[in-house]
Design a protein around this motif. Sequence first.
Motif, PDB file in Angstrom:
ATOM      1  N   THR A   1     -33.532  80.941   4.870  1.00  0.00           N
ATOM      2  CA  THR A   1     -33.917  81.662   3.654  1.00  0.00           C
ATOM      3  C   THR A   1     -32.844  81.713   2.566  1.00  0.00           C
ATOM      4  O   THR A   1     -33.066  82.324   1.523  1.00  0.00           O
ATOM      5  CB  THR A   1     -34.350  83.089   4.013  1.00  0.00           C
ATOM      6  N   GLY A   2     -31.675  81.095   2.794  1.00  0.00           N
ATOM      7  CA  GLY A   2     -30.695  80.996   1.715  1.00  0.00           C
ATOM      8  C   GLY A   2     -29.980  82.299   1.396  1.00  0.00           C
ATOM      9  O   GLY A   2     -29.935  83.226   2.210  1.00  0.00           O
ATOM     10  N   ALA A   3     -29.451  82.374   0.183  1.00  0.00           N
ATOM     11  CA  ALA A   3     -28.571  83.479  -0.179  1.00  0.00           C
ATOM     12  C   ALA A   3     -28.823  83.920  -1.606  1.00  0.00           C
ATOM     13  O   ALA A   3     -29.600  83.300  -2.317  1.00  0.00           O
ATOM     14  CB  ALA A   3     -27.117  83.033  -0.040  1.00  0.00           C
TER      15      ALA A   3
ATOM     16  N   PRO B   1     -25.918  86.510   2.415  1.00  0.00           N
ATOM     17  CA  PRO B   1     -27.063  85.872   3.082  1.00  0.00           C
ATOM     18  C   PRO B   1     -28.328  86.713   2.986  1.00  0.00           C
ATOM     19  O   PRO B   1     -28.264  87.940   2.985  1.00  0.00           O
ATOM     20  CB  PRO B   1     -26.626  85.743   4.542  1.00  0.00           C
ATOM     21  N   GLU B   2     -29.452  86.045   2.894  1.00  0.00           N
ATOM     22  CA  GLU B   2     -30.767  86.692   2.810  1.00  0.00           C
ATOM     23  C   GLU B   2     -31.301  86.815   4.245  1.00  0.00           C
ATOM     24  O   GLU B   2     -31.897  85.888   4.774  1.00  0.00           O
ATOM     25  CB  GLU B   2     -31.655  85.796   1.941  1.00  0.00           C
ATOM     26  N   MET B   3     -31.080  87.979   4.867  1.00  0.00           N
ATOM     27  CA  MET B   3     -31.323  88.092   6.313  1.00  0.00           C
ATOM     28  C   MET B   3     -32.503  88.978   6.680  1.00  0.00           C
ATOM     29  O   MET B   3     -32.770  89.196   7.850  1.00  0.00           O
ATOM     30  CB  MET B   3     -30.077  88.668   6.991  1.00  0.00           C
ATOM     31  N   GLN B   4     -33.208  89.496   5.669  1.00  0.00           N
ATOM     32  CA  GLN B   4     -34.222  90.507   5.982  1.00  0.00           C
ATOM     33  C   GLN B   4     -35.321  89.991   6.909  1.00  0.00           C
ATOM     34  O   GLN B   4     -35.718  90.677   7.842  1.00  0.00           O
ATOM     35  CB  GLN B   4     -34.834  91.033   4.693  1.00  0.00           C
TER      36      GLN B   4
ATOM     37  N   GLY C   1     -28.687  81.462   4.757  1.00  0.00           N
ATOM     38  CA  GLY C   1     -29.376  82.680   5.178  1.00  0.00           C
ATOM     39  C   GLY C   1     -28.827  83.252   6.472  1.00  0.00           C
ATOM     40  O   GLY C   1     -29.112  84.391   6.804  1.00  0.00           O
ATOM     41  N   HIS C   2     -28.033  82.484   7.228  1.00  0.00           N
ATOM     42  CA  HIS C   2     -27.482  83.068   8.463  1.00  0.00           C
ATOM     43  C   HIS C   2     -26.008  83.384   8.317  1.00  0.00           C
ATOM     44  O   HIS C   2     -25.494  84.293   8.949  1.00  0.00           O
ATOM     45  CB  HIS C   2     -27.808  82.199   9.682  1.00  0.00           C
TER      46      HIS C   2
ATOM     47  N   GLN D   1     -35.089  95.983  -2.677  1.00  0.00           N
ATOM     48  CA  GLN D   1     -34.853  96.290  -1.265  1.00  0.00           C
ATOM     49  C   GLN D   1     -33.373  96.273  -0.911  1.00  0.00           C
ATOM     50  O   GLN D   1     -33.009  95.913   0.200  1.00  0.00           O
ATOM     51  CB  GLN D   1     -35.583  95.268  -0.386  1.00  0.00           C
ATOM     52  N   GLY D   2     -32.544  96.633  -1.886  1.00  0.00           N
ATOM     53  CA  GLY D   2     -31.114  96.696  -1.596  1.00  0.00           C
ATOM     54  C   GLY D   2     -30.417  95.353  -1.538  1.00  0.00           C
ATOM     55  O   GLY D   2     -29.262  95.264  -1.150  1.00  0.00           O
ATOM     56  N   ARG D   3     -31.117  94.277  -1.926  1.00  0.00           N
ATOM     57  CA  ARG D   3     -30.480  92.957  -1.942  1.00  0.00           C
ATOM     58  C   ARG D   3     -29.247  92.932  -2.830  1.00  0.00           C
ATOM     59  O   ARG D   3     -28.275  92.272  -2.545  1.00  0.00           O
ATOM     60  CB  ARG D   3     -31.445  91.948  -2.549  1.00  0.00           C
TER      61      ARG D   3
END
Lengths: 94, 475
Positions: free
Chosen positions: B116-118, B262-265, B303-304, B411-413
């Motif tokens: 999912t990238g960053a 990172p986009e980890m949601q 994303g990781h 969402q706090g990103r």
Amino acid sequence: MRLGEQARPAVEIKIDGKRFSCLAGDTVLTAVLLAGRHLRQSEFGDGPRAGFCNMGACQDCWMYRADGERVRACTTYVEGGMDIYTADPQHHVA
Amino acid sequence: MSLEKIVIIGSGPAGTRAAETLLRQGCRNITGISEAPASGGQIYRRQPAGFGRQADEVYGSEAEKATALHRSFDALAGSIDYRPNALVWNIFDRKVFTNGPKGVDEIPFDRLVLTTGAMDRILPIPGWTLPGVFTLGGAQIALKHQACAIGRQVVFAGAGPLLYLVAWQYMKAGAHVVAVLDTSAFANKIAASLKLLALPRLMFRGLKFRRDLKAKGVALHEGVRLARVEGTQSVTAISFEKGGKKQWLACDAVGLGFGLNPEMQLAELAGARTRFDRTFRQWVLAHDGEGRVAEGVYVAGDGHAIGGADVAELTGERAAWAVLADLGLPVSAERQSVIRRALKRQAIFREGIEQSFPLPAEWLADTPDETILCRCENVTFGEVRAAITELEPNDVNRLKAFARPGMGRCQGRVCGHVLAELLAAETGRPLEEVGRLRGQAPVKPLHYKAAAGKAEGAVQVQQWLEQADKVLEDG
Ligand SMILES: Cc1cc2nc3c(=O)[nH]c(=O)nc-3n(C[C@H](O)[C@H](O)[C@H](O)COP(=O)(O)OP(=O)(O)OC[C@H]3O[C@@H](n4cnc5c(N)ncnc54)[C@H](O)[C@@H]3O)c2cc1C
Ligand code: FES
């Protein structure tokens, strides 16, 4: 400001009722900023906002269509005849 | 051959290489989902139809890699169930929930690969919500994707490799770059140079950017402390301090960024755990060394953990090999060891990058109270400080519940990590002890499109969310 790629077909949209000519492939965010406008007023009264991440992550660029449907300006492309508002037009019929 | 259903989220470098490897090795039931209209991800983002710039104009020295990746994806897109323009907003009960051009949908999976990238990591400074301030990545997207600059006189400020890269790309494209304000001192880069030499090409490319920018008369200030973005309706200037001297530069746009988060949601919703990485001063996904994060769930790319485009390609392939091994299909030990070795070099380089551009988190202690911390809910530093003093929350999720920051649309990103830094600083505790904002569905706001029928889609989504909440409570 544009730095090239100006040979694309023109597309006419309306921003807060005013006509603006942009190009096919522009995002709504691009068009609105080129028209010299911000995207919306912060709901909290701290002034205008005009997007931030440009990639659909920060959610700072939501605008409205005439029917009140919301549009994320940075990930939506312009279409001819689009009618875009910086505030919910449904809430302004006083 | 395998007919197990494999869902891949993301069509950037990581997602593309994962799909390619799985397909080549005989997986025949692959669904590829991406929120983006086209493949390429962030770094190799494609321009919309009708744009005429050649690859080397858009991607510079990375044109060859970009073209190769696009070609790979185009070659495989017809052999998988490819769903562009579809947001994945929840993962629950071994199903992926999407919202796309045809409305909402749920897709069951046997195995899930998340790429999912960053997004840019931001430190708020006074004035950062003014029109004209964009993330560094956002400034780059304006150029790559729209052939536009974010302003007529642009300042790039912050830290990290994107700072010089984007400034250089703007300059090359004919934009007026006023200055680069780098918050990291030159000495940090000297100290990191041995590690950076792990990947000499990238290191020398960075040096070239600096040299070219200087030659074009762009002011490069290093070791600065950003004071504020000036203006009332939009950006008119930026002020900063260097060597104890206050300075001020007129500009109408600012690109701001301090590396990436990172986009980890989604991974969290799929059961992945996070761990705090001290070197990177951020949370990353905990995996087994090959991308496995939970039963049948795999991760790769930015994303990781932040690694950049080459690491994304390598880890995308690595995750695919892990899937294949778990399916009992043949794996290439040779490729796996090539990847392992390449990732080792990359890891040394990444450490060098972190050392070159440390996050100036210590600023936050002095950020003025009236500065906005959460731009969605308009919560200020002062309000958060007051909540910390009064309520003594021991964890950021508590703080969020008390004071509303991080509760908004994003969402706090954007502000989640800032909240954690501030809580840690104000209470004198280590950053890793105050936790991080947990991912929650929907990970991005849903707007229900016509095809699903407005009301019908909304009702369905509500039912799913209630169901998910119930299971979470019971569990
Ligand atoms: C704006 C920006 C610009 C960048 N520019 C550069 C650069 O010039 N050079 C460089 O080396 N690095 C750059 N980076 C770093 C970049 O993250 C990596 O180099 C590379 O793109 C990582 O590849 P990836 O496959 O891990 O993720 P990405 O390339 O980010 O791909 C992520 C994919 O996941 C999809 N996705 C994410 N969430 C969802 C969801 N909820 N539902 C559906 N799909 C989803 C996205 O649409 C996308 O297809 C940039 C990063 C950002 C954020
Ligand atoms: S500008 Fe961030 S979501 Fe559109």
